[in-house]
Scaffold this active site. Structure first.
Site, PDB file in Angstrom:
ATOM      1  N   SER A   8     -10.596  13.294  -0.500  1.00 29.66           N
ATOM      2  CA  SER A   8     -10.651  12.098   0.347  1.00 29.66           C
ATOM      3  C   SER A   8      -9.840  12.332   1.619  1.00 29.66           C
ATOM      4  O   SER A   8      -8.623  12.534   1.563  1.00 29.66           O
ATOM      5  CB  SER A   8     -10.088  10.891  -0.394  1.00 29.66           C
ATOM      6  OG  SER A   8      -9.849   9.849   0.536  1.00 29.66           O
ATOM      7  N   HIS A  33     -15.142  13.258   1.058  1.00 30.45           N
ATOM      8  CA  HIS A  33     -15.171  11.826   0.737  1.00 30.45           C
ATOM      9  C   HIS A  33     -14.530  11.048   1.892  1.00 30.45           C
ATOM     10  O   HIS A  33     -13.384  11.309   2.269  1.00 30.45           O
ATOM     11  CB  HIS A  33     -14.404  11.582  -0.566  1.00 30.45           C
ATOM     12  CG  HIS A  33     -14.448  10.165  -1.052  1.00 30.45           C
ATOM     13  ND1 HIS A  33     -15.513   9.648  -1.759  1.00 30.45           N
ATOM     14  CD2 HIS A  33     -13.557   9.146  -0.928  1.00 30.45           C
ATOM     15  CE1 HIS A  33     -15.274   8.381  -2.059  1.00 30.45           C
ATOM     16  NE2 HIS A  33     -14.093   8.050  -1.557  1.00 30.45           N
ATOM     17  N   ASP A  35     -13.523   7.315   3.413  1.00 35.43           N
ATOM     18  CA  ASP A  35     -13.255   5.929   3.036  1.00 35.43           C
ATOM     19  C   ASP A  35     -13.266   5.030   4.258  1.00 35.43           C
ATOM     20  O   ASP A  35     -12.404   5.139   5.126  1.00 35.43           O
ATOM     21  CB  ASP A  35     -11.882   5.844   2.360  1.00 35.43           C
ATOM     22  CG  ASP A  35     -11.877   6.539   1.019  1.00 35.43           C
ATOM     23  OD1 ASP A  35     -12.582   6.053   0.119  1.00 35.43           O
ATOM     24  OD2 ASP A  35     -11.198   7.569   0.882  1.00 35.43           O
ATOM     25  N   MET A  37     -12.889   1.320   5.698  1.00 31.37           N
ATOM     26  CA  MET A  37     -12.285   0.023   5.343  1.00 31.37           C
ATOM     27  C   MET A  37     -12.274  -0.898   6.550  1.00 31.37           C
ATOM     28  O   MET A  37     -11.949  -0.458   7.652  1.00 31.37           O
ATOM     29  CB  MET A  37     -10.846   0.240   4.872  1.00 31.37           C
ATOM     30  CG  MET A  37     -10.706   1.253   3.760  1.00 31.37           C
ATOM     31  SD  MET A  37      -8.975   1.477   3.331  1.00 31.37           S
ATOM     32  CE  MET A  37      -9.105   2.763   2.084  1.00 31.37           C
ATOM     33  N   HIS A  66     -17.875   6.200   1.411  1.00 31.77           N
ATOM     34  CA  HIS A  66     -17.517   5.077   0.536  1.00 31.77           C
ATOM     35  C   HIS A  66     -17.217   3.867   1.419  1.00 31.77           C
ATOM     36  O   HIS A  66     -16.187   3.834   2.099  1.00 31.77           O
ATOM     37  CB  HIS A  66     -16.288   5.510  -0.295  1.00 31.77           C
ATOM     38  CG  HIS A  66     -15.674   4.440  -1.123  1.00 31.77           C
ATOM     39  ND1 HIS A  66     -14.441   4.585  -1.729  1.00 31.77           N
ATOM     40  CD2 HIS A  66     -16.116   3.205  -1.480  1.00 31.77           C
ATOM     41  CE1 HIS A  66     -14.149   3.488  -2.414  1.00 31.77           C
ATOM     42  NE2 HIS A  66     -15.140   2.632  -2.263  1.00 31.77           N
ATOM     43  N   MET A  68     -16.050   0.337   2.108  1.00 30.04           N
ATOM     44  CA  MET A  68     -15.285  -0.832   1.653  1.00 30.04           C
ATOM     45  C   MET A  68     -15.343  -1.868   2.760  1.00 30.04           C
ATOM     46  O   MET A  68     -14.338  -2.199   3.387  1.00 30.04           O
ATOM     47  CB  MET A  68     -13.839  -0.405   1.339  1.00 30.04           C
ATOM     48  CG  MET A  68     -13.722   0.391   0.052  1.00 30.04           C
ATOM     49  SD  MET A  68     -12.210   1.360  -0.046  1.00 30.04           S
ATOM     50  CE  MET A  68     -12.781   2.861   0.742  1.00 30.04           C
ATOM     51  N   MET A 137     -14.023   2.730  -9.346  1.00 29.52           N
ATOM     52  CA  MET A 137     -12.673   2.709  -8.780  1.00 29.52           C
ATOM     53  C   MET A 137     -11.665   2.740  -9.919  1.00 29.52           C
ATOM     54  O   MET A 137     -11.717   1.898 -10.827  1.00 29.52           O
ATOM     55  CB  MET A 137     -12.449   1.444  -7.933  1.00 29.52           C
ATOM     56  CG  MET A 137     -13.202   1.391  -6.616  1.00 29.52           C
ATOM     57  SD  MET A 137     -13.015   2.837  -5.554  1.00 29.52           S
ATOM     58  CE  MET A 137     -11.235   2.936  -5.334  1.00 29.52           C
ATOM     59  N   ASP A 175     -12.644   7.523  -8.476  1.00 27.33           N
ATOM     60  CA  ASP A 175     -11.890   7.478  -7.221  1.00 27.33           C
ATOM     61  C   ASP A 175     -10.613   6.667  -7.378  1.00 27.33           C
ATOM     62  O   ASP A 175     -10.668   5.468  -7.628  1.00 27.33           O
ATOM     63  CB  ASP A 175     -12.797   6.850  -6.141  1.00 27.33           C
ATOM     64  CG  ASP A 175     -12.173   6.869  -4.762  1.00 27.33           C
ATOM     65  OD1 ASP A 175     -11.091   7.451  -4.589  1.00 27.33           O
ATOM     66  OD2 ASP A 175     -12.803   6.286  -3.848  1.00 27.33           O
TER      67      ASP A 175
HETATM   68  C1  DX5 Z   1      -8.983   4.067  -2.051  1.00 27.56           C
HETATM   69  C2  DX5 Z   1      -9.975   5.121  -1.657  1.00 27.56           C
HETATM   70  C3  DX5 Z   1      -9.721   6.468  -2.192  1.00 27.56           C
HETATM   71  C4  DX5 Z   1      -8.381   7.055  -1.837  1.00 27.56           C
HETATM   72  C5  DX5 Z   1      -7.940   7.827  -3.036  1.00 27.56           C
HETATM   73  O1  DX5 Z   1      -9.459   2.829  -1.692  1.00 27.56           O
HETATM   74  O2  DX5 Z   1     -11.281   4.757  -2.072  1.00 27.56           O
HETATM   75  O3  DX5 Z   1     -10.770   7.379  -1.892  1.00 27.56           O
HETATM   76  O4  DX5 Z   1      -8.390   7.890  -0.712  1.00 27.56           O
HETATM   77  O5  DX5 Z   1      -6.671   8.283  -2.828  1.00 27.56           O
HETATM   78  P1  DX5 Z   1      -5.787   8.891  -3.979  1.00 27.56           P
HETATM   79  O6  DX5 Z   1      -6.529  10.085  -4.521  1.00 27.56           O
HETATM   80  O7  DX5 Z   1      -4.515   9.250  -3.278  1.00 27.56           O
HETATM   81  O8  DX5 Z   1      -5.598   7.819  -5.023  1.00 27.56           O
HETATM   82 ZN    ZN Z   2     -12.929   6.278  -1.808  1.00 34.97          ZN
END
Ligand code: DX5
Ligand code: ZN
Length: 216
Positions: A8, A33, A35, A37, A66, A68, A137, A175
């Protein structure tokens, strides 16, 4: 199949992004990956299209995006042209999930659905056959570096049973809080893609950590 590793980028060094992308290219990792947000669906804001495009410029592996964000359908075209290969939307953020999934697939991308830790597997019963991927998650979404939620194992088990029962081709991705201490147990339970952010980027030797996660 052997399991896949998806680092990620949330935990990457954004001032040295090209360096971190090159490291992943040269590692045993399988996907990037990303993320996304929006500060509404989750309390945090991460990054958007300019960063995805920059990653795509150097990445030699698929981009696993991903989302969010609320009402993600508004942006599928832009994510596609920024370079997304896989798009996953949250069950909790979408009203017409079937439409969203069909739209992603009709654009030539793989489609995934993400479940928050409290969202029950059974809610996927009528969509699982259409999915390429289910992302569970294992922390509450929004931040890297949080503690893994142990109930995830039982969710993987339930999801695996549903996938078999419905003859679905969906792969199971996990994840949040994934590291070298739980990776093996996750894969043994049925996880097929492991996302890891801080476990990789905060480690002394990220390439080696990816190799350990891959070879467990
Ligand atoms: C959290 C993200 C993850 C995050 C995971 O909302 O979806 O992808 O980057 O990070 P770690 O591996 O540090 O928990
Ligand atoms: Zn993620």
């Amino acid at each position: 199949m052997t399991h896949l590793i998806a680092p990620s980028l949330l935990s990457a060094d954004f001032a040295n992004l090209e360096r971190d992308i090159t490291m992943i290219n040269h590692s045993k990792a399988d996907w990037f990956h990303l993320d996304i947000m929006d500060g509404t669906f989750v309390p945090n804001i991460s990054f958007g299209f300019p960063i995805i495009k920059a990653v795509k410029k150097y990445a030699q592996k698929p981009l696993d995006v991903h989302l969010m964000i609320v009402d993600p359908d508004r942006y599928f075209e832009q994510f596609k042209s920024a370079g997304a290969d896989i798009i996953s939307v949250h069950y909790e953020a979408v009203t017409h999930l079937n439409r969203s999934v069909q739209k992603i697939k009709s654009m030539g991308m793989k489609a995934g659905v993400v479940l928050n830790p409290h969202t029950n597997i059974i809610l996927l019963e009528d969509i699982i056959s259409d999915l390429d991927l289910v992302l569970l998650m294992s922390v509450n979404p929004g931040y890297g570096g949080q503690q893994f939620i142990e109930n995830t194992y039982s969710k993987i088990d339930k999801l695996k049973n549903l996938i078999i029962q419905k003859d679905s081709k969906a792969v199971i991705e996990i994840d949040g809080g994934v590291d070298i201490s739980n990776a093996k147990a996750l894969v043994n339970t049925g996880a097929e893609v492991l996302v890891a952010g801080s476990a990789i980027f905060k480690s002394e030797n990220p390439i080696k950590t990816i190799e350990i996660l891959k070879d467990i």
